[in-house]
Motif scaffolding. Structure first.
Motif, PDB file in Angstrom:
ATOM      1  N   ALA A  61       0.838  -1.208   0.000  1.00  6.16           N
ATOM      2  CA  ALA A  61       0.000   0.000   0.000  1.00  6.16           C
ATOM      3  C   ALA A  61       0.871   1.255   0.000  1.00  6.16           C
ATOM      4  N   ARG A  64       2.290   1.779  -3.504  1.00  7.51           N
ATOM      5  CA  ARG A  64       1.287   2.363  -4.409  1.00  7.51           C
ATOM      6  C   ARG A  64       1.078   3.836  -4.122  1.00  7.51           C
ATOM      7  N   LEU A 122      -6.814   2.620 -10.099  1.00  8.87           N
ATOM      8  CA  LEU A 122      -6.852   2.047  -8.747  1.00  8.87           C
ATOM      9  C   LEU A 122      -8.154   1.279  -8.490  1.00  8.87           C
ATOM     10  N   ARG A 123      -9.264   1.789  -8.992  1.00  6.74           N
ATOM     11  CA  ARG A 123     -10.547   1.114  -8.771  1.00  6.74           C
ATOM     12  C   ARG A 123     -10.669  -0.176  -9.583  1.00  6.74           C
ATOM     13  N   GLU A 126      -6.443  -2.238  -9.971  1.00  3.34           N
ATOM     14  CA  GLU A 126      -5.973  -2.679  -8.662  1.00  3.34           C
ATOM     15  C   GLU A 126      -7.113  -3.206  -7.778  1.00  3.34           C
ATOM     16  N   HIS A 128      -9.312  -1.703  -5.855  1.00  7.88           N
ATOM     17  CA  HIS A 128      -9.430  -1.104  -4.529  1.00  7.88           C
ATOM     18  C   HIS A 128     -10.838  -0.573  -4.300  1.00  7.88           C
ATOM     19  N   SER A 129     -11.244  -0.545  -3.055  1.00  6.01           N
ATOM     20  CA  SER A 129     -12.541   0.030  -2.706  1.00  6.01           C
ATOM     21  C   SER A 129     -12.484   1.547  -2.852  1.00  6.01           C
ATOM     22  N   ALA A 132     -10.483   2.952  -0.020  1.00  6.53           N
ATOM     23  CA  ALA A 132      -9.027   2.788  -0.152  1.00  6.53           C
ATOM     24  C   ALA A 132      -8.450   3.795  -1.154  1.00  6.53           C
ATOM     25  N   VAL A 133      -9.166   4.031  -2.253  1.00  8.40           N
ATOM     26  CA  VAL A 133      -8.707   5.012  -3.238  1.00  8.40           C
ATOM     27  C   VAL A 133      -8.712   6.408  -2.621  1.00  8.40           C
TER      28      VAL A 133
END
Length: 169
Positions: A61, A64, A122-123, A126, A128-129, A132-133
């Motif tokens: 994390a 990123r 990212l969504r 990756e 991610h929720s 998280a983004v």
């Protein structure tokens, strides 16, 4: 374990994935390589502190986040030298092969502003929720939702009928 060996193991196991994310964000092979190198250099300089305070998912994390912030920072610097036009470039023709579809998608992503592109990558790449983004970008979840909605609408407009090929292919 030796600091250099520990970092080398981390870097070699994560570099490919970081490059994929970087390439989709910037759309340029060489810039993506530079982003990954810069990210890993920044992490190496603080590796002892990072390693003590984080587990493997935490290090991923953090990598990123460094990559994303480096990319957005570079885009802010470049923005002052960009030429703004009122016309979008023509999107490349899609003939149906996997590599051509990927190139079309990368070209469409390149037409999004940097922050919007980061949200989409990212969504959806990756996975991610929204939360998280939002944390990675340092913005609210509602801002992420708004950027995501606008980005997807623009991608639909850019891709036109070609977008069906991405859903079916």
């Amino acid at each position: 374990m030796d600091k250099a060996l520990d970092f080398e193991e981390f870097a070699s196991s994560r570099a490919r994935r970081l490059f994929q994310v970087a390439y989709l964000m910037c759309g340029d092979w060489h810039q993506a390589q530079d982003l990954v190198q810069t990210t890993l250099a920044k992490m190496y300089s603080a590796w002892g502190r990072l390693r003590r305070g984080r587990d493997e998912p935490g290090l991923d994390a953090y990598a990123r986040k460094v990559l994303l912030r480096t990319y957005l920072s570079q885009q802010r610097l470049r923005r002052s030298s960009e030429l703004v036009t009122d016309e979008l470039p023509e999107s490349p023709a899609v003939h149906g092969t996997g590599s051509e579809l990927r190139l079309t998608l990368v070209a469409a992503l390149a037409q999004l502003p940097p922050r919007n592109r980061a949200v989409v990558v990212l969504r959806y790449l990756e996975d991610h929720s929204t939360e998280a983004v939002a944390e990675l970008l340092g913005i609210s979840t509602s801002a992420v939702k708004s950027l995501n909605t606008r980005s997807l609408a623009k991608l639909r407009a850019i891709l036109g009928n070609d977008r069906e090929l991405f859903l079916c292919g």
